[in-house]
Motif scaffolding. Structure first.
Motif, PDB file in Angstrom:
ATOM      1  N   SER A 568       0.927  -1.382   0.013  1.00 21.64           N
ATOM      2  CA  SER A 568      -0.041   0.108  -0.101  1.00 21.64           C
ATOM      3  C   SER A 568       0.862   1.378  -0.116  1.00 21.64           C
ATOM      4  CB  SER A 568      -0.759   0.008   1.087  1.00 21.64           C
ATOM      5  OG  SER A 568      -0.262   0.206   2.345  1.00 21.64           O
ATOM      6  N   GLU A 569       0.290   2.451  -0.330  1.00 24.74           N
ATOM      7  CA  GLU A 569       0.968   3.518  -0.355  1.00 24.74           C
ATOM      8  C   GLU A 569       1.645   4.086   0.778  1.00 24.74           C
ATOM      9  OE1 GLU A 569      -1.425   6.807  -1.870  1.00 24.74           O
ATOM     10  OE2 GLU A 569       0.261   8.241  -1.743  1.00 24.74           O
ATOM     11  N   SER A 570       0.664   3.575   1.887  1.00 23.83           N
ATOM     12  CA  SER A 570       1.114   4.029   3.225  1.00 23.83           C
ATOM     13  C   SER A 570       2.416   3.170   3.653  1.00 23.83           C
ATOM     14  CB  SER A 570       0.002   3.938   4.261  1.00 23.83           C
ATOM     15  OG  SER A 570      -0.180   2.571   4.211  1.00 23.83           O
ATOM     16  N   SER A 597      -3.532   1.845  -3.873  1.00 24.09           N
ATOM     17  CA  SER A 597      -4.044   2.871  -2.878  1.00 24.09           C
ATOM     18  C   SER A 597      -4.826   2.039  -1.828  1.00 24.09           C
ATOM     19  CB  SER A 597      -4.962   3.571  -3.633  1.00 24.09           C
ATOM     20  OG  SER A 597      -4.394   4.562  -4.557  1.00 24.09           O
ATOM     21  N   PRO A 749      -1.727  12.112   2.709  1.00 28.01           N
ATOM     22  CA  PRO A 749      -0.645  11.304   2.976  1.00 28.01           C
ATOM     23  C   PRO A 749      -0.035  11.374   4.280  1.00 28.01           C
ATOM     24  CG  PRO A 749      -0.061  12.398   0.778  1.00 28.01           C
ATOM     25  CD  PRO A 749      -1.339  13.121   1.483  1.00 28.01           C
ATOM     26  N   TRP A 754      -2.159   7.920   2.283  1.00 27.97           N
ATOM     27  CA  TRP A 754      -2.616   7.819   1.095  1.00 27.97           C
ATOM     28  C   TRP A 754      -2.490   9.209   0.356  1.00 27.97           C
ATOM     29  CZ3 TRP A 754      -6.702   5.752   4.382  1.00 27.97           C
ATOM     30  CH2 TRP A 754      -7.619   6.642   4.480  1.00 27.97           C
TER      31      TRP A 754
END
Lengths: 792, 221
Positions: A568-570, A597, A749, A754
């Motif tokens: 995931s982006e995180s 995402s 973010p 995100w």
């Protein structure tokens, strides 16, 4: 001298409409702040019942490569010898997984028996223990409520049996908490195994931080995380261990910032009204100064009178905020089983009092200092842009470009941009005067348009407030629309299967096998997840059969090979990695092949194929299924015939509807708060236009004398409002776009891990812009109260 | 000849604090076309009130108030606010002591204003000529705050006469000017009014102004 104060108060009474609108504006600002704070307290109250028992009182986790108990004792010796003065206490912690009855348990062991752990135990009751204080009992464990056991039950792992001392709401699926010796036995681990050390570090500002957290719920999530070292150990804040709490706090901080918007706009309003009052009282005050009354005395009584107004507004705002909190809670949680309970507290009352009175006083103070030049010619419109413009630009740049400034930095950037835009209104109005003079049109139209740029001292602040409110509405609206578009795209990808089943503790593989036997044509896929660590960061590891179709649900085109991972982006943000990089987990290296995402994920996620997961953790727990090719009625009937707990069966379409409904509800409060700020701005604008009209009574009388009729005057009012509205939205548009971009690319973010692709949705822009123009026209057309201008 | 302005048995009063004060009781006045009448009297005697009644800005409490122009009667005492405003816009030019000009319009625009209201842009050349006569030819683009007191009053006169109304009302037109400017402004007003043949009803404290009038109406408290 009290006569002077009385005189001001009487003046307020003789200008009832202005006084009323000033009080109303401040009240709404206070109400907005109070409502958000009450909601935050309710949510924070719910969060405080969720806690990890083994980390009670722990502020940091100390980690190092290949740590062992010997390392811990070496560290402890240093502490005992006074070499680590900031450390209050420390405890070793082991963490691992064990499978019992087909269910994967997440085991934590700590020094339960030692005195410091009793201190931790004292916090357990408030963190969800069903029993009271739990002292160490040999062979006992504490379990998360998700395990489904209660005090007195027995947990069987292999050949060993453990008595359950208590059940807690730790929000940790399959969590089991035990003394370190018992945990090692549960995990069948060597005696010198150590995962990390729980440390309580002395923080001299802890009380201050707690106070600030009381005043600004979620602030701790907004501040940049401090990373430090302890001897040769890497220290990490314990907050990362409870991502759901951090996630919720980020939401609270976002809401708090938005809730303060109405108060900021109210500050503009009270400043502008104070300027209006001071202008009307100028002659009276000049006479008093001529009689020997000091300017400071006048100031004092003026502040006292405005503060009295602030007090009244605060009381009204407090009551309104209480009901607003209920309304907003119902708006966003209608139909939900669990609704946060709204309760008034001393902190809220104090915050309301501070907000209302401080806003009134600061507005009065700035107005008095800038607008009481007794016995001097009227001060020509001075540039409102001073030294703070470059400062605001620097703050904006720092907030945007320096990730370490955290969520607070993102909001600081928005505030700086807002103040720059609002501060530029009056100079811009003066600046465009020469252009407006050249605009064609009838003389009445020219009259209306020119008044806006001619009397910028009457209108500038109010137009600035309108710009701010419209821009916020636009920026937030763009963010929501962009978010929704991304979210829907994500749903389109993820909801690829007809039916999803949450097995509520049943073994996924067993159920899948039975299901396939009953429905041979069914396409069944099992999913599992467990908590893991990468470089000390807690992540959720998800696994399933990742063929090309499954990969496509995350936007990846190929099936996942062994040791390949989707992240995931995180996770990429948290670990500063990207596609092509490798991650080390459980002693193996995985290659990142795609980033997806993860909207709604409360912690970083890593997805691998079952084969990879098995090489990492052996036997895997599967807790969810997706099924295609079987009618849901038949599925429900089949599950109904099976013994055991009832699973949750959800249809794709229904899930999509529910997900979007929850999405809309999530932002219901946001929309309500921006509308509230817009309402305060409209009140301010109406006041400003009223001031303009009252100051231009001579012109109005002149128009009467020239035979300008009522409908022509209304046309002038309409055009004036329209001009104000157009000017405001022209300024609000770029500011709103900046806000939208910052919300999508910086705030999201930093708050949630995100980012959102900013999409310039025309409806999302037209609505606030149209609302801004309509509000200005409405304020322009509203009748002017004929207030007495003389002093009391 | 019928009177251009005719007041018969007019009464008008105001609430002055708690007390009702009658300014006019059974008041009669007839002003012939082209006549210049000075209205004199101490402060509070009703000079401005009389002008405002004639302009239709105020309404009589009792009696008759009629304006006549081009063979048509305009009984102001019977008209509503909108109708009085329409009459005023067409028949009346007004010059005040203070705040005569619209601050956001320049000299030419201020003078064009009554032309635009009456759809009489055909009179713009004459209005420009009058501005030149009044010595304002090079000040057409100036805004009121860029003009001297005398210049402002001259613009006000030009505007009051722009649509060539049959009735011009002037409330202390020189009250705010020094003696030199006063004389000059009065000369210009008289000259233009006489040239156009309008009625001029001028409220004044100034004996010099009153002496120029065809007739003086003295109001008392």
């Amino acid at each position: 001298m009290t006569l002077i104060g009385l005189s001001f108060l009487r003046f307020f009474r003789r200008t009832p409409w202005t006084t009323l609108t000033a009080a109303l504006g401040v009240s709404l600002g206070v109400a907005s702040t109070v409502a958000v704070h009450l909601i935050s307290l309710a949510v924070a109250g719910a969060l405080s019942t969720v806690g990890l028992p083994h980390l009670q009182g722990v502020t940091h986790l100390a980690e190092r490569e290949q740590a062992s108990m010997d390392d811990y004792f070496a560290l402890r010796r240093q502490w005992r010898n006074g070499k680590l003065p900031d450390v209050v206490r420390m405890t070793p912690i082991v963490e691992g997984y064990v499978v019992a009855d087909g269910r994967r348990l997440h085991v934590f062991g700590t020094d339960w028996y030692a005195a410091p752990l009793r201190g931790m135990n004292s916090g357990l009751t408030s963190s969800g223990l069903t029993g009271s204080n739990v002292d160490y009992q040999p062979g006992a464990v504490v379990v998360d409520e998700s395990v489904g056991l209660h005090a007195g039950d027995v947990l069987t792992v292999g050949a060993n049996r453990w008595s359950v001392a208590a059940s807690v709401s730790a929000n940790l699926d399959g969590g089991v908490f035990a003394d370190i010796g018992d945990a090692l036995q549960l995990l069948d681990a060597p005696a010198d195994r150590l995962s990390y050390v729980g440390v309580q570090v002395h923080d001299p500002f802890a009380d201050l931080a707690a106070l600030l957290e009381d005043l600004l719920p979620g602030l701790s999530a907004a501040l940049p995380e401090q990373s430090s070292t302890l001897a040769d150990w890497h220290l990490r804040s314990v907050a990362a261990e409870q991502p759901s709490v951090q996630f919720s706090k980020s939401v609270l901080f976002n809401l708090g910032a938005l809730g303060s918007l109405a108060l900021l706009v109210a500050w503009f309003l009270i400043y502008q009204i104070c300027v209006m009052w001071l202008r009307r009282q100028r002659i009276v005050m000049e006479r008093l100064v001529a009689l020997g009354v000091g300017r400071d005395v006048l100031a004092r009584y003026f502040y006292a009178a405005v503060a009295a107004l602030g007090c009244v507004a605060t009381v009204v705002g407090l009551a309104a905020g209480y009901y607003l909190a209920h309304f907003l809670t119902e708006l966003s949680t209608a139909g939900f089983d669990s609704v946060p309970r709204i309760e008034m507290s001393v902190a809220v009352v104090l915050k309301a009092a501070f907000s209302g009175i401080a806003v009134a006083l600061v507005g009065a103070w700035i107005a008095f200092r800038s607008r009481t030049h007794f016995f001097e010619a009227a001060v020509p419109g001075r540039s409102a842009v001073h030294w703070w413009l470059p400062v605001a630009v620097v703050l904006f740049a720092v907030g945007i470009l320096v990730p370490q400034s955290g969520l607070a930095g993102g909001f600081m950037a928005i505030l700086a941009a807002s103040l720059v835009a609002a501060g530029l209104v009056a100079p811009l109005l003066r600046g465009v005067r020469q252009w407006v003079v050249r605009l064609p049109g009838s003389l009445l139209a020219k009259l209306a348009m020119r008044e806006v740029t001619w009397f910028e001292s009457d209108l500038g602040v109010a137009v600035g407030a309108l710009v701010l409110a419209v821009a916020t509405s636009l920026g937030v609206g763009l963010m929501i629309e962009s978010f929704k578009a991304d979210f829907e795209r994500m749903l389109d990808q993820r909801l690829a299967h007809e039916t999803f089943i949450d097995l509520a503790g049943q073994d996924g593989l067993v159920v899948a096998e039975a299901l396939t036997r009953r429905f041979p044509d069914a396409d069944v896929q099992a999913y599992g997840r467990l908590r893991a660590r990468i470089e000390g960061t807690a992540v959720e590891l998800g696994f399933t059969r990742f063929d090309a179709a499954e990969s496509a649900r995350y936007g990846h085109e190929h099936a996942l090979a062994e040791n390949e991972a989707l992240v995931s982006e995180s996770l990429t943000t948290a670990l500063d990695v990207g596609v092509g990089d490798t991650l080390r987990i459980a002693g193996r290296e995985l290659t990142i092949v795609h980033e997806f995402s993860g909207f709604g994920d409360v912690q970083p996620r890593l997805l691998v194929d079952n084969a990879t997961a098995e090489t990492l953790y052996g036997q895997l727990p599967f807790d969810r299924l997706s099924v295609a090719g079987v009618p849901s009625d038949a599925l429900l009937a089949w599950f109904g015939e099976r013994p055991g707990s009832s699973p949750r069966v959800q249809q794709r379409d229904a899930m999509r509807v529910i997900a979007l409904e929850i999405f809309d509800r999530t932002f219901a409060i946001t929309n309500a708060l921006t509308l509230l700020a817009l309402l305060v701005a409209v009140i301010g604008l109406y006041n400003a236009i009223t001031a303009l009209r009252l100051n231009q009574l001579a012109t109005s009388d002149l128009l009467d004398a020239l035979g300008v009729n009522r409908s022509e005057k209304r046309r002038v009012d309409l055009l004036r409002g329209l001009t104000i509205g157009l000017f405001a939205v022209l300024l609000a548009l770029p500011l709103g776009l900046v806000m939208g971009a910052v919300l999508c690319q910086v705030i999201n973010p930093r708050a949630f891990g995100w980012s959102i692709e900013l999409q310039l949705s025309v409806p999302a822009m037209l609505w606030p812009l149209g609302l801004g123009i309509a509000a200005a026209v409405l304020a322009g057309l509203a009748p002017t109260p004929r207030e007495r201008l003389g002093s009391g | 000849m019928s009177a251009a302005i005719s007041l018969k048995g007019v009464s008008k009063g105001f609430l002055d604090g708690e007390r009702y004060r009658e300014v006019f009781v059974d008041f009669d006045l007839a002003v012939a076309p082209g006549e210049i009448v000075a209205v004199c009297g101490p402060s509070g005697s009703g000079k401005s009130t009389l002008l405002n009644l004639v302009a239709g800005l105020l309404v009589v409490d009792g009696g008759l108030l009629n304006l006549r122009h081009g063979g048509v009667d305009y009984p102001l005492h019977t008209l509503d606010e909108a109708a009085r405003g329409a009459v005023r816009r067409r028949l009346v030019g007004y010059v005040f002591q203070f705040f005569n000009l619209i601050p956001t319009l320049n000299v030419l625009e201020n003078v064009r204003f009554p032309l635009a209201l009456n759809d009489r842009d055909d009179l713009l050349p004459q209005a420009r000529e009058r501005l030149a006569t009044l010595g304002l030819a090079d000040r057409l683009d100036a805004f009121p705050d860029q003009l001297s007191g005398g210049e402002r009053q001259r613009v006000a006169i030009a505007r009051a006469l722009a649509h060539e109304p049959p009735i011009v009302l002037a409330d202390e037109p020189t009250g705010n000017l020094d003696a030199g400017n006063s004389e000059q402004v009065a000369d210009m007003l008289w000259s233009e009014v006489e040239r156009l043949g309008c009625v001029l009803l001028v409220a004044t404290h100034s004996e010099a102004i009153a002496e120029r009038a065809h007739r003086v109406v003295e109001l008392g408290r």
